[in-house]
Design an enzyme around this catalytic site. Structure first.
Site, short mmCIF file in Angstrom:
data_model
loop_
_atom_site.label_atom_id
_atom_site.label_comp_id
_atom_site.label_asym_id
_atom_site.label_seq_id
_atom_site.Cartn_x
_atom_site.Cartn_y
_atom_site.Cartn_z
CG ASN A 7 44.29 -0.67 15.32
OD1 ASN A 7 43.79 0.30 15.90
ND2 ASN A 7 44.30 -0.78 14.00
NE ARG A 96 45.34 3.57 13.43
CZ ARG A 96 44.04 3.74 13.23
NH1 ARG A 96 43.19 2.81 13.62
NH2 ARG A 96 43.60 4.82 12.65
CG HIS A 184 43.00 7.21 7.51
ND1 HIS A 184 42.00 7.91 6.87
CD2 HIS A 184 42.36 6.49 8.47
CE1 HIS A 184 40.82 7.62 7.40
NE2 HIS A 184 41.02 6.76 8.39
NE ARG A 245 34.52 9.78 11.11
CZ ARG A 245 35.73 9.25 11.09
NH1 ARG A 245 36.79 10.03 10.94
NH2 ARG A 245 35.91 7.97 11.22
CD GLU A 388 45.21 1.18 9.24
OE1 GLU A 388 44.33 0.41 9.69
OE2 GLU A 388 44.99 2.37 8.98
#
Ligand code: ADP
Length: 407
Positions: A7, A96, A184, A245, A388
């Protein structure tokens, strides 16, 4: 089968090794080995661990990123207690990849065409796709011959209806690829499947809202196991308030700032991606732990940041529930979702009109995977640990099995 998962991001590379003997169990197993690189200017911090504890820790000068990744992986077959006799024992490597564009709606074997798509989509995901591609190419060199699989964060949202994925701008945008992709997805899909298992229900019968609340935050509305709406859009900037963000804001603000302050695109990018969110409003931190602690000490800007976070979260959960036409379970996942009892309780307090009622003891105990709703709650409220890497390993196993090749 031994499955290595990579990842890769701009500031870290996380990697895990899983060993799957027969068909994978529904409950996620622990990785047999984990590695982490933190890229810090001209140096890299490397750490490896196994379920027994830390195996190695090094800080090295970066001559090339490949050399650093090679050093990390070599812990598997060299070192005091090697886990592998040779790199060739690795059966498949899963990656990923954040953006798979229109082309990829499923995990896929890495081919030259797939690499071209990942490269092309780098324009839309400049902070992620180039590093995913770099990981693929470095593995090609280090483990030549090992099959590689790309698992895409956008893939789960390919089932969005056009009414949710097409922006209400000029129709020509669509032909240019300007549409809602959503992100996601690997974790939203994993959480939906895991929720069905925890609830003992058939996923096809469930209406779920999954709340991925980490450094990046997004929601997915999942009906019958398919994503039908999500809050991130063309980029991972849309939707919820996040650590640094802004999430969705009136685009008129950008026009105003460009006209009045002559801000450049790079300055706007910096403002919206790095100087906004919890950090921007509070002036304290992007970390929810510090926001809650400052709020509890009476800091009014930390309280405002927390309140905006919850307001955005609950109003967008409402929007997801409306799209689904109801809700069976609300899932909290990722750093904030899994760990912040304060965020979960403030969210559920607002959603009481939906019949959401928390069991406050279970909520404060923060189970890794479990139901934290009160027995009289009309909807189930779950905490599910983001996994993940395991989801990617499992996708590799499923793909190998479907091809009956086991790689
Ligand atoms: P990423 O999106 O980078 O994978 P994570 O899912 O690990 O990030 O989430 C990181 C965030 O989780 C941190 O910035 C912090 O805000 C939050 N977090 C982690 N632990 C806690 C905690 N105990 N309480 C509240 N928030 C937490």
């Amino acid at each position: 089968m031994k499955i290595l998962v990579l990842n890769s991001g701009s500031s870290t590379l996380k990697t895990s090794l899983y060993e799957i003997a027969t068909a994978p169990h529904d409950d996620p197993p622990a990785a047999v080995w984990e590695g982490l690189i933190e890229w810090q200017g001209s140096c890299a911090d490397i750490r490896t661990s196994s379920p027994l504890g830390v195996r190695s820790r090094n800080r090295i000068q970066i001559n090339s990123r490949k050399q650093v990744i090679e050093k990390l992986l070599s812990d598997l077959w060299t070192g005091a207690a090697p886990l592998l006799k040779a790199p060739s024992e690795i059966g498949v490597v899963g990656h990923r990849i954040v953006h798979g564009g229109e082309e990829f709606s499923e995990p896929a074997i890495v081919t030259p065409r797939l690499k071209d798509v990942v490269r092309r989509m780098s324009e839309f995901a400049p902070l992620h796709n180039p590093y995913g591609l770099e990981g693929i190419e470095i593995i090609e060199e280090i483990l030549s011959g090992a099959p590689q699989v790309a698992v895409f964060d956008t893939a789960f949202h390919r089932t969005l209806p056009e009414s949710a994925s097409v922006y209400a701008g000029p129709y020509e945008w669509l032909a240019r690829g300007i549409r809602r992709y959503g992100f996601h997805g690997i974790n939203h899909q994993y959480c939906a499947e895991r929720a069905a298992r925890l609830l003992g229900r058939d996923l096809r019968s469930l209406k779920l809202v999954t709340c991925h609340l980490g450094n990046g935050c997004s929601l997915a509305a999942v009906r019958g196991g398919r994503s039908v709406d999500t809050t991130m859009g063309f980029t991972p900037l849309e939707g919820l308030m996040m650590g640094t963000r802004a999430g969705s804001i009136d685009p008129g603000i950008l026009i105003y700032l460009m006209r009045q302050n002559h801000l450049t695109t790079d300055q706007l990018d910096e403002l919206l991606n790095k100087k906004s969110g919890l950090a921007g409003v509070s002036g304290i931190s992007n970390d929810m732990r510090q926001i809650v602690s400052a709020m509890n000490s009476g800091n009014s800007r930390a309280k405002l940041a927390f309140d905006i976070f919850i307001h955005r979260l609950t109003s967008l959960i409402g929007s997801m529930v409306t799209v689904l036409g109801g809700i069976d379970a609300l899932v909290f996942t990722a750093g904030i979702g899994e760990n912040s009892a304060e965020v979960r309780s403030a969210t559920c307090a607002t959603l009481e009109f939906l019949g959401a009622r928390l069991d406050f003891t279970k909520n404060s105990q923060a189970p890794r995977d479990g139901d934290i709703s009160a027995s009289d709650s009309r909807i189930r409220i779950l905490v599910i640990r983001a996994q993940e890497d395991w989801a990617i390993a499992r996708a590799c196993w499923d793909l190998g099995h479907a091809r009956a090749s086991s790689f």
